[in-house]
Design an enzyme around this catalytic site. Structure first.
Site, mmCIF file in Angstrom:
data_model
loop_
_atom_site.group_PDB
_atom_site.id
_atom_site.type_symbol
_atom_site.label_atom_id
_atom_site.label_comp_id
_atom_site.label_asym_id
_atom_site.label_seq_id
_atom_site.Cartn_x
_atom_site.Cartn_y
_atom_site.Cartn_z
ATOM 1 N N GLY A 48 0.720 -1.145 -0.096
ATOM 2 C CA GLY A 48 0.053 0.108 0.073
ATOM 3 C C GLY A 48 0.865 1.479 0.170
ATOM 4 O O GLY A 48 0.826 1.889 0.882
ATOM 5 N N ALA A 112 -2.969 -6.644 -4.105
ATOM 6 C CA ALA A 112 -2.184 -7.106 -2.914
ATOM 7 C C ALA A 112 -2.963 -8.364 -2.109
ATOM 8 O O ALA A 112 -2.130 -9.105 -1.233
ATOM 9 C CB ALA A 112 -1.792 -6.054 -1.782
ATOM 10 N N ALA A 140 -5.630 0.393 2.373
ATOM 11 C CA ALA A 140 -6.863 0.786 2.679
ATOM 12 C C ALA A 140 -8.034 0.570 1.402
ATOM 13 O O ALA A 140 -7.664 1.100 0.244
ATOM 14 C CB ALA A 140 -7.107 2.264 3.021
ATOM 15 N N TYR A 235 -16.109 5.294 14.104
ATOM 16 C CA TYR A 235 -14.605 4.684 14.030
ATOM 17 C C TYR A 235 -14.256 3.819 14.982
ATOM 18 O O TYR A 235 -14.343 2.262 14.724
ATOM 19 C CB TYR A 235 -13.568 5.857 13.742
ATOM 20 C CG TYR A 235 -12.335 5.580 12.943
ATOM 21 C CD1 TYR A 235 -12.173 5.476 11.519
ATOM 22 C CD2 TYR A 235 -11.394 4.403 13.611
ATOM 23 C CE1 TYR A 235 -11.286 5.045 10.764
ATOM 24 C CE2 TYR A 235 -10.539 3.912 12.978
ATOM 25 C CZ TYR A 235 -10.355 4.284 11.446
ATOM 26 O OH TYR A 235 -9.343 3.745 10.932
ATOM 27 N N LYS A 244 -9.818 -2.700 13.002
ATOM 28 C CA LYS A 244 -8.561 -2.412 13.448
ATOM 29 C C LYS A 244 -8.197 -3.283 14.867
ATOM 30 O O LYS A 244 -7.070 -3.612 15.086
ATOM 31 C CB LYS A 244 -8.602 -1.078 13.995
ATOM 32 C CG LYS A 244 -8.534 0.044 12.833
ATOM 33 C CD LYS A 244 -7.377 -0.126 11.945
ATOM 34 C CE LYS A 244 -7.516 0.970 10.657
ATOM 35 N NZ LYS A 244 -6.634 0.499 9.569
ATOM 36 N N THR A 275 -6.365 11.868 3.594
ATOM 37 C CA THR A 275 -5.956 10.800 2.266
ATOM 38 C C THR A 275 -7.092 10.619 1.421
ATOM 39 O O THR A 275 -8.261 10.945 2.036
ATOM 40 C CB THR A 275 -5.296 9.737 3.053
ATOM 41 O OG1 THR A 275 -6.466 8.852 3.837
ATOM 42 C CG2 THR A 275 -4.016 9.927 3.913
HETATM 43 P P1 NAD Z 1 -4.699 5.583 1.213
HETATM 44 O O1 NAD Z 1 -6.064 5.399 0.676
HETATM 45 O O2 NAD Z 1 -3.983 6.909 1.102
HETATM 46 O O3 NAD Z 1 -3.738 4.528 0.842
HETATM 47 C C1 NAD Z 1 -4.085 3.099 0.512
HETATM 48 C C2 NAD Z 1 -3.224 2.415 -0.113
HETATM 49 O O4 NAD Z 1 -3.558 1.027 -0.394
HETATM 50 C C3 NAD Z 1 -2.711 2.983 -1.549
HETATM 51 O O5 NAD Z 1 -1.405 2.545 -1.827
HETATM 52 C C4 NAD Z 1 -3.425 1.857 -2.650
HETATM 53 O O6 NAD Z 1 -2.945 1.459 -3.769
HETATM 54 C C5 NAD Z 1 -3.389 0.848 -1.702
HETATM 55 N N1 NAD Z 1 -4.530 -0.314 -2.098
HETATM 56 C C6 NAD Z 1 -5.748 -0.509 -1.706
HETATM 57 N N2 NAD Z 1 -6.044 -1.744 -2.084
HETATM 58 C C7 NAD Z 1 -4.896 -2.273 -2.626
HETATM 59 C C8 NAD Z 1 -5.146 -3.649 -3.354
HETATM 60 N N3 NAD Z 1 -6.518 -4.336 -3.235
HETATM 61 N N4 NAD Z 1 -3.740 -3.972 -3.585
HETATM 62 C C9 NAD Z 1 -2.841 -3.286 -3.501
HETATM 63 N N5 NAD Z 1 -2.934 -2.030 -2.954
HETATM 64 C C10 NAD Z 1 -4.129 -1.484 -2.650
HETATM 65 O O7 NAD Z 1 -4.893 5.361 2.763
HETATM 66 P P2 NAD Z 1 -4.166 5.730 4.130
HETATM 67 O O8 NAD Z 1 -5.189 6.722 4.856
HETATM 68 O O9 NAD Z 1 -2.958 6.056 3.905
HETATM 69 O O10 NAD Z 1 -4.465 4.433 4.995
HETATM 70 C C11 NAD Z 1 -3.432 3.561 5.132
HETATM 71 C C12 NAD Z 1 -3.732 2.921 6.363
HETATM 72 O O11 NAD Z 1 -3.369 3.894 7.468
HETATM 73 C C13 NAD Z 1 -5.070 2.372 6.806
HETATM 74 O O12 NAD Z 1 -4.807 1.098 7.593
HETATM 75 C C14 NAD Z 1 -5.590 3.285 7.536
HETATM 76 O O13 NAD Z 1 -6.598 3.019 8.346
HETATM 77 C C15 NAD Z 1 -4.568 3.974 8.290
HETATM 78 N N6 NAD Z 1 -4.497 5.094 9.013
HETATM 79 C C16 NAD Z 1 -5.035 6.332 8.203
HETATM 80 C C17 NAD Z 1 -5.285 7.535 8.699
HETATM 81 C C18 NAD Z 1 -5.969 8.813 8.073
HETATM 82 O O14 NAD Z 1 -6.376 9.663 8.907
HETATM 83 N N7 NAD Z 1 -5.687 8.613 6.636
HETATM 84 C C19 NAD Z 1 -5.055 7.469 10.584
HETATM 85 C C20 NAD Z 1 -4.682 6.609 11.031
HETATM 86 C C21 NAD Z 1 -4.389 5.393 10.193
#
Ligand code: NAD
Length: 398
Positions: A48, A112, A140, A235, A244, A275
């Site tokens: 990801g 993935a 995600a 959430y 989670k 994001t």
């Molecule tokens: P994002 O949407 O920016 O990134 C998601 C990534 O997953 C991308 O690289 C996308 O290409 C990849 N992806 C999605 N489906 C896929 C698949 N089937 N195969 C391969 N790659 C795939 O999301 P984000 O906000 O960076 O989230 C990433 C993690 O961080 C998540 O677990 C999210 O819950 C966690 N998180 C996010 C926040 C926030 O505020 N955004 C806060 C805390 C934790």
């Protein structure tokens, strides 16, 4: 062609290659400025890795630690004059910049969750990288097909037990309004755990272990969020919160399973940032807009890269003992969750309306960050330039 933003709800269906490249380079500079991490990882797999926290993790691994990196993501290449997705341009820029630095950087674009993609990654890692000392799991996704059963599961963002009413912001119309979200029913909780829980993370670790691709004393990390009480029904205590919690379970299993290698699996609780994933969650964009105003005023605001620099430098590596909260997780949400920050958010929350949205919150900052995710509104980019959407694409090994 001239590429302009085309926003549809909470996604932008176009992306600008120059803007995305500039964003990645800006993050690289932040990672460099954070200083070289002592004892940092040297061979890193990021699942990801093209946007959000995963992209920043890969940038910090390469430019903050000098690591070789392999990235996995699901992005759309350019076709028929239609621009690629932002993550595609991000990944292309990151690879090019890492190579300039003399670092190995390989990527695979595909699902993935599938065994096919895992097999391809394993093959590449065996040939090109060797045992991994850090695996970052940062997917995600709205759906996952379980390769064992062939069944497709859809994740959802719903409260559990009872419906939830709250303020939210319609980012298309700049309107603050009430929403009511019905509680999860049927298979909602189970399906969300199948998509966003730890099962696939465990599967990745098994595949790497079976192929001797986990280095001694490896670390692996997945990202979580807790946030304030006002978002808990949707959430922390909702369907996504259950997924989670499943990451916590998976972290314990992984650490136990690879004790012989001295491996350690962690869940890091990160701050709320803009994001593609977070913009799809009801209530959260309004909370983020208020939070950003307060954190910017206090000088404690951070985006993905600042969070990840701190995570690597002060929590996971840097000669430090990995410091865990009482809940057994790593916390880089400490600045967001400071009582005075949350008290200030709670004070503004009941007052906010469509009329005072821009005054009482950093809604403009939210909107700018959202556009920036897709390479728009980036300083120094000439958006009137005729660009080839196919430029910046790598050599075809994706
Ligand atoms: P994002 O949407 O920016 O990134 C998601 C990534 O997953 C991308 O690289 C996308 O290409 C990849 N992806 C999605 N489906 C896929 C698949 N089937 N195969 C391969 N790659 C795939 O999301 P984000 O906000 O960076 O989230 C990433 C993690 O961080 C998540 O677990 C999210 O819950 C966690 N998180 C996010 C926040 C926030 O505020 N955004 C806060 C805390 C934790």
């Amino acid at each position: 062609m001239i590429i302009e933003p085309k926003i549809r709800g909470f996604v932008c269906v176009t992306a600008h290659p120059d803007g995305c490249a500039a964003n990645v380079k800006e993050q690289i500079e932040v990672a460099r400025a954070g200083g070289k991490v002592a004892d940092g990882p040297k061979r890193v797999l990021v699942i990801g890795s093209s946007t959000g926290y995963g992209l920043s993790s890969r940038i910090q691994a390469a430019f903050g630690c000098g690591a070789d990196t392999f990235g996995v993501f699901f992005e759309r290449p350019a076709s028929n004059g239609r621009p690629a997705s932002a993550g595609y341009y991000n990944a292309a820029t990151l690879e090019a910049e890492a190579r300039k630095e003399g670092l190995y950087a390989g990527s695979l674009n595909g699902d993935a969750f599938s065994d096919e993609l895992k097999d391809k990654v394993i093959e590449r890692l065996k040939k090109e990288m060797g045992p991994i000392d850090l695996v970052v799991y940062s997917l995600a996704s709205p759906r996952r097909t379980d390769p064992r059963s062939g069944e497709t599961f859809k994740s959802c963002l719903k409260p559990i037990g009872q419906s939830f009413s709250s303020k939210t912001v319609d980012t298309d119309k700049d309107l603050v309004h009430e929403i009511q979200i019905d509680p999860a029913d049927g298979e909602d909780v189970h399906s969300t755990i199948k998509v966003m829980g730890g099962e696939d993370w465990e599967r990745w670790m098994e595949c790497l272990a079976e192929n001797d691709l986990l280095a001694d004393n490896f670390k692996t990390i997945a990202y979580s969020y807790i946030g304030p009480k006002l978002t808990w029904p949707i959430y922390k205590n909702g369907t996504i919160g259950k997924a989670k919690e499943d990451l916590d379970r998976a972290a314990t299993v992984i650490t136990d399973q690879y004790k012989n290698l001295g491996g350690e699996a962690y869940v890091a609780v990160n701050k709320a940032v803009v994001t593609q994933a977070s913009s799809a969650i009801p209530v959260v964009p309004l909370y983020i807009s208020i939070l950003f105003k307060i954190m910017k005023e206090k000088g404690t605001h951070e985006g993905c890269i600042e969070q990840i620099v701190r995570l690597f430098r002060d929590r996971l590596y840097g000669g430090n003992e990995v410091e865990l909260g009482d809940d057994g997780r790593i916390h880089v949400d400490d600045l967001e969750m400071k009582p005075e920050i949350q008290a200030a958010v709670a004070e503004i929350w009941p007052l906010i309306t469509s009329e005072n949205l821009k005054e009482l919150s950093d809604y403009m900052g939210y909107q700018n960050d959202f556009l920036k995710l897709f390479g728009f509104g980036v300083d120094g980019i000439d958006y009137t330039r005729d660009v080839d959407p196919d430029t910046a694409l790598p050599g075809g090994d994706w």
